[in-house]
Motif scaffolding. Structure first.
Motif, mmCIF file in Angstrom:
data_model
loop_
_atom_site.group_PDB
_atom_site.id
_atom_site.type_symbol
_atom_site.label_atom_id
_atom_site.label_comp_id
_atom_site.label_asym_id
_atom_site.label_seq_id
_atom_site.Cartn_x
_atom_site.Cartn_y
_atom_site.Cartn_z
ATOM 1 N N LEU A 272 45.583 53.105 -41.672
ATOM 2 C CA LEU A 272 45.062 51.917 -42.457
ATOM 3 C C LEU A 272 44.520 50.391 -42.360
ATOM 4 O O LEU A 272 43.993 50.440 -43.154
ATOM 5 C CB LEU A 272 46.435 51.217 -43.686
ATOM 6 C CG LEU A 272 46.488 50.876 -44.676
ATOM 7 C CD1 LEU A 272 45.479 52.123 -45.859
ATOM 8 C CD2 LEU A 272 47.611 51.187 -45.862
ATOM 9 N N THR A 273 45.211 50.097 -41.616
ATOM 10 C CA THR A 273 44.695 49.154 -40.951
ATOM 11 C C THR A 273 42.976 49.347 -40.589
ATOM 12 O O THR A 273 42.089 48.063 -41.058
ATOM 13 C CB THR A 273 45.054 48.755 -39.036
ATOM 14 O OG1 THR A 273 46.484 48.346 -40.238
ATOM 15 C CG2 THR A 273 44.614 47.394 -38.760
ATOM 16 N N ILE A 274 42.864 49.946 -40.182
ATOM 17 C CA ILE A 274 41.074 50.756 -39.223
ATOM 18 C C ILE A 274 40.039 49.966 -40.770
ATOM 19 O O ILE A 274 39.060 50.050 -40.588
ATOM 20 C CB ILE A 274 40.309 51.764 -38.885
ATOM 21 C CG1 ILE A 274 41.889 51.363 -37.594
ATOM 22 C CG2 ILE A 274 39.837 52.169 -38.294
ATOM 23 C CD1 ILE A 274 40.866 50.621 -36.521
ATOM 24 N N GLU A 410 50.071 62.300 -42.591
ATOM 25 C CA GLU A 410 49.312 62.778 -41.256
ATOM 26 C C GLU A 410 48.881 60.780 -39.875
ATOM 27 O O GLU A 410 49.031 60.019 -40.814
ATOM 28 C CB GLU A 410 48.118 62.758 -41.548
ATOM 29 C CG GLU A 410 48.024 64.105 -42.532
ATOM 30 C CD GLU A 410 47.884 65.286 -40.983
ATOM 31 O OE1 GLU A 410 47.841 64.639 -41.145
ATOM 32 O OE2 GLU A 410 48.523 66.077 -41.617
ATOM 33 N N ALA A 411 48.572 61.468 -38.959
ATOM 34 C CA ALA A 411 48.105 60.524 -38.397
ATOM 35 C C ALA A 411 47.185 60.791 -37.571
ATOM 36 O O ALA A 411 46.942 62.494 -37.345
ATOM 37 C CB ALA A 411 49.059 59.793 -37.352
ATOM 38 N N HIS A 541 39.224 57.071 -41.080
ATOM 39 C CA HIS A 541 38.910 57.548 -42.670
ATOM 40 C C HIS A 541 38.993 59.363 -43.247
ATOM 41 O O HIS A 541 38.634 59.200 -44.135
ATOM 42 C CB HIS A 541 37.119 57.369 -42.903
ATOM 43 C CG HIS A 541 36.740 57.883 -41.950
ATOM 44 N ND1 HIS A 541 35.573 57.275 -40.466
ATOM 45 C CD2 HIS A 541 35.681 58.957 -41.790
ATOM 46 C CE1 HIS A 541 35.176 57.798 -39.250
ATOM 47 N NE2 HIS A 541 34.549 59.042 -40.784
ATOM 48 N N GLU A 542 38.853 60.106 -41.814
ATOM 49 C CA GLU A 542 39.339 61.606 -41.860
ATOM 50 C C GLU A 542 40.791 61.709 -42.323
ATOM 51 O O GLU A 542 40.743 62.455 -42.640
ATOM 52 C CB GLU A 542 38.771 62.373 -41.101
ATOM 53 C CG GLU A 542 37.150 62.078 -41.011
ATOM 54 C CD GLU A 542 36.815 62.970 -39.735
ATOM 55 O OE1 GLU A 542 37.821 63.318 -39.279
ATOM 56 O OE2 GLU A 542 35.413 63.211 -40.313
ATOM 57 N N ASN A 543 41.457 60.841 -42.967
ATOM 58 C CA ASN A 543 42.806 60.673 -42.227
ATOM 59 C C ASN A 543 43.154 61.539 -44.348
ATOM 60 O O ASN A 543 43.228 60.758 -44.909
ATOM 61 C CB ASN A 543 43.945 60.074 -41.981
ATOM 62 C CG ASN A 543 45.579 59.639 -41.987
ATOM 63 O OD1 ASN A 543 46.329 60.708 -42.893
ATOM 64 N ND2 ASN A 543 46.386 59.104 -40.932
ATOM 65 N N PRO A 544 44.011 62.419 -43.854
ATOM 66 C CA PRO A 544 43.933 62.566 -45.431
ATOM 67 C C PRO A 544 45.296 62.135 -46.606
ATOM 68 O O PRO A 544 44.985 61.668 -47.489
ATOM 69 C CB PRO A 544 44.457 64.583 -46.054
ATOM 70 C CG PRO A 544 45.103 64.631 -44.586
ATOM 71 C CD PRO A 544 44.328 63.478 -43.066
ATOM 72 N N ASP A 545 46.057 61.651 -46.185
ATOM 73 C CA ASP A 545 46.890 60.692 -46.716
ATOM 74 C C ASP A 545 46.464 59.235 -47.369
ATOM 75 O O ASP A 545 46.779 59.077 -47.673
ATOM 76 C CB ASP A 545 48.353 60.427 -45.514
ATOM 77 C CG ASP A 545 49.057 61.783 -45.966
ATOM 78 O OD1 ASP A 545 48.801 62.418 -46.652
ATOM 79 O OD2 ASP A 545 49.561 62.335 -45.233
ATOM 80 N N ILE A 546 45.540 58.921 -46.037
ATOM 81 C CA ILE A 546 44.905 57.451 -46.307
ATOM 82 C C ILE A 546 43.902 57.587 -47.608
ATOM 83 O O ILE A 546 44.353 56.839 -48.091
ATOM 84 C CB ILE A 546 44.201 56.802 -45.071
ATOM 85 C CG1 ILE A 546 45.205 56.730 -44.088
ATOM 86 C CG2 ILE A 546 43.195 55.938 -45.066
ATOM 87 C CD1 ILE A 546 45.950 55.084 -43.755
ATOM 88 N N GLU A 552 44.752 57.323 -55.095
ATOM 89 C CA GLU A 552 46.219 57.156 -56.469
ATOM 90 C C GLU A 552 46.914 55.921 -56.252
ATOM 91 O O GLU A 552 47.441 55.592 -57.466
ATOM 92 C CB GLU A 552 47.489 57.495 -55.665
ATOM 93 C CG GLU A 552 47.058 59.196 -55.603
ATOM 94 C CD GLU A 552 48.488 60.307 -54.950
ATOM 95 O OE1 GLU A 552 49.188 59.647 -54.675
ATOM 96 O OE2 GLU A 552 48.035 61.560 -55.411
ATOM 97 N N PHE A 553 46.316 54.282 -55.729
ATOM 98 C CA PHE A 553 47.258 53.210 -55.339
ATOM 99 C C PHE A 553 46.080 52.583 -55.283
ATOM 100 O O PHE A 553 46.105 51.280 -55.855
ATOM 101 C CB PHE A 553 48.269 52.762 -54.555
ATOM 102 C CG PHE A 553 49.090 52.055 -54.442
ATOM 103 C CD1 PHE A 553 50.891 52.474 -55.505
ATOM 104 C CD2 PHE A 553 49.352 50.736 -53.578
ATOM 105 C CE1 PHE A 553 50.943 50.912 -55.835
ATOM 106 C CE2 PHE A 553 49.729 49.893 -54.015
ATOM 107 C CZ PHE A 553 51.152 49.520 -54.947
ATOM 108 N N PHE A 554 45.352 52.044 -53.912
ATOM 109 C CA PHE A 554 44.683 50.856 -53.755
ATOM 110 C C PHE A 554 43.188 50.495 -54.008
ATOM 111 O O PHE A 554 42.275 49.841 -54.054
ATOM 112 C CB PHE A 554 44.789 51.345 -52.283
ATOM 113 C CG PHE A 554 45.626 50.981 -51.743
ATOM 114 C CD1 PHE A 554 46.372 49.580 -51.790
ATOM 115 C CD2 PHE A 554 46.618 51.295 -50.508
ATOM 116 C CE1 PHE A 554 47.977 48.242 -51.167
ATOM 117 C CE2 PHE A 554 47.830 50.721 -50.090
ATOM 118 C CZ PHE A 554 48.287 49.339 -50.440
ATOM 119 N N ASP A 555 42.560 52.401 -54.496
ATOM 120 C CA ASP A 555 41.160 52.293 -55.631
ATOM 121 C C ASP A 555 40.749 52.607 -54.381
ATOM 122 O O ASP A 555 39.606 53.627 -54.101
ATOM 123 C CB ASP A 555 40.979 51.116 -56.621
ATOM 124 C CG ASP A 555 41.662 50.854 -56.995
ATOM 125 O OD1 ASP A 555 42.004 51.801 -57.391
ATOM 126 O OD2 ASP A 555 42.149 49.810 -58.043
#
Length: 572
Positions: A272-274, A410-411, A541-546, A552-555
């Motif tokens: 998420l930081t990246i 996922e990570a 950027h390929e993390n599915p949970d990200i 759903e939350f951050f747009d």
């Protein structure tokens, strides 16, 4: 070559070799308390003395070089008597309550006293009264200090912070905060390198394990934990587990047995930081904001503390993105609270970190507006995690691989290498390349910025879609100071700079397990890169949970809500 005799064994060693090094070459150990190679070779403790034939006085082996024809006895009756006497003298000024000491079983003084069969101390105890604010993340116990000067030398020579200094003379000599300052007012970066190089329990982290236990006891409290990338590379060392056995999934099992409700991987919030930092870098780069001064990573709170106290005028060059730890806290008390249908106040977020400075970072209020408050409630070091496992009488060999909890399971390999020096930069560049070109680079395209340098920094230049991107990576605060001076004097120019306060990055953090005379940051970093190489997903950027979290939350990265929760304003 120099020909000498050690304990009746004739050997040849290169000219300039110390007696201690010569003895070690034939597997003859010489006990020591103050010695650190190339850092602290002052012979202060007098424990490493040896007998040299033809000399009346014993000589210190750590800082005396061999001479041709020298005959040396490392454990003669005279040496043993002197060494035992020295240890008893040290113990006369040492609060030897080993059963209540955090370093019991991993203390050089304790080990040597046991080896020498010291069962009594005939000298009168002379302890001192020295107040210390035990709310501070770093604790110093003056009555466990043996005046070895290691903390002074490590802070001066490796970190360049000069926090510690010596005062008094003779038996009244002691170590304290330089300039007669209070530790709260000193410019300590809380890197914790003084702790990991202290041979006794004179320096330690503030123990916060009871905070976790209290939270677990509350029936209406939901305890969630995160595990930092570097922790997985070190937690098993003091528990007798091999690298292969000490998986991060076993930490999940241990925390669940202790009573934690949900366990997540900080590599998720590293991804998420990246997403936020990569987006910020591309935006600042394309606007020309990096043409004169670089953007600095802001993941390491020790480095952030250093910058704000040493180079306050450069504070605005920090990335506005929170660290992965604080991003985790923000997500837990908003998106996750919403996901499980509870109020944020019911969530107690605990971080397992390789770092002391994270304890200080936790205390800052980093939310905005309606989200004001603390994201993280408690920070425990890797050493505190190991103590928790022992306190609950969990046999490490019985731990099983338990998966992380949903919905942030996922990570990626990019998140894992945050724990190694150069890892944040490499992960950011992988995603920045995608943001600029719309396609993934080779995952190992930026590997030349990996690794730890003893001095200086690593620099590289890459071309992305016709754009020249110049970057630098540095770890250790003395190296950082040299780099900062070069940047400030415009001797060098970079667009993006990664800084880690601890040598070798988080792998060598001040909260990691302590091994006398060993520096394991590089080895732990190699372990993290191994995990990255074998990860199913290697791009943040390929993390599915990200992706799901943004949908759903951050747009989107850099959105208004993302700025409110995932960014902060750094002030000098």
């Amino acid at each position: 070559m120099v020909n000498i005799t050690i304990n009746r064994q004739k050997i040849s060693v290169p000219e300039g070799t110390t007696i201690m090094e010569a003895a070690a070459s034939i597997h003859v150990p010489i006990p020591k308390l103050c010695y650190l190679k190339d850092i602290n070779e002052i012979g202060a403790c007098r424990v490493c003395v040896v007998e040299v034939k033809g000399q009346d006085r014993l000589v210190t082996s750590c800082n005396n070089v061999v001479e041709d024809g020298m005959v040396i006895y490392t454990n003669s009756p005279k040496v043993r008597r002197n060494r035992k006497h020295t240890i008893k003298m040290i113990l006369s000024q040492h609060e030897a309550q080993c059963v209540a000491c955090v370093r019991s079983g991993n203390c050089s003084l304790q080990t040597i006293a046991n080896d020498l069969n010291v069962v009594d101390t005939p000298y009168k105890k002379e302890l001192v009264v020295q107040e210390w604010d035990e709310r501070y993340p770093l604790i110093r116990d003056a009555n466990k200090c043996i005046k070895c000067m290691r903390c002074v030398q490590v802070c001066d020579k490796i970190q360049g912070m000069h926090i510690w200094d010596v005062s008094g003379t003779g038996s009244r000599t002691t170590v304290g905060v330089s300039g007669n300052r209070d530790i709260q007012r000193a410019d300590c970066a809380l890197c914790g390198q003084c702790i990991t190089h202290c041979p006794t329990g004179a320096l330690r982290e503030r123990d916060d394990t009871e905070e976790l236990y209290r939270a677990i006891e509350k029936e209406d409290t939901i305890v969630v934990a995160q595990i930092a990338p570097a922790v997985r590379a070190a937690w098993g060392e003091s528990l007798g587990l091999s690298r292969e056995e000490a998986t991060v999934q076993k930490i999940v099992d241990a925390l669940k047995r202790i009573g934690v409700d949900y366990v997540f991987d900080t590599t998720f919030s590293a991804d998420l930081t990246i997403m936020e930092e990569g987006n910020e870098f591309v935006e600042r780069y394309t606007k020309g904001d990096l043409d004169v001064h670089p953007m600095f990573t802001s993941c390491c709170p020790g480095w952030v503390r250093f910058l704000k106290s040493q180079y306050p005028q450069m504070t605005g060059r920090l990335s506005g993105v929170k660290s992965p730890q604080e991003m985790f806290g923000a997500v837990m008390k908003t998106a996750f609270a919403k996901h499980i249908g509870v109020k944020p106040e019911r969530i107690f977020a605990v971080s397992i970190m390789p770092c002391l400075a994270k304890k200080s970072e936790r205390e800052a209020s980093l939310f905005y507006k309606e989200y004001a408050g603390h994201g993280v409630d408690c920070v425990l070091t890797t050493r505190e995690l190991d103590r928790l496992i022992r306190a609950d009488y969990i046999d490490p060999k019985t731990l099983e691989d338990i998966p992380f909890d949903q919905p942030f399971m996922e990570a990626t390999g990019a998140g894992v290498i945050f724990g190694a020096t150069g890892g944040v930069m490499e992960a950011a560049l992988r995603s920045a390349y995608y943001l600029i070109t719309g396609k993934n680079p080779d995952a190992d395209l930026f590997q030349e910025i990996r690794g730890q340098k003893k001095s200086g920094w690593t620099e590289a230049e890459f071309e992305i879609a016709g754009n020249r991107v110049s970057v630098a990576v540095v770890s250790g605060l003395q190296n950082t100071r040299v780099l900062m001076e070069a940047i400030r004097n415009r001797e060098v120019h970079y667009h993006f700079v990664e800084v880690m306060a601890c040598p070798g990055g988080c792998s060598g953090g001040g909260g990691q397990p302590i091994h006398e005379g060993k520096e394991l940051a590089a080895k732990r970093g190699e372990n993290l890169h191994f995990l990255d190489q074998h990860a199913a997903i290697r791009f943040s950027h390929e993390n599915p949970d990200i992706k799901r979290l943004y949908k759903e939350f951050f747009d989107a990265p850099g959105s208004n809500k993302a700025h409110q929760l995932l960014h902060t304003e750094h002030k000098a």
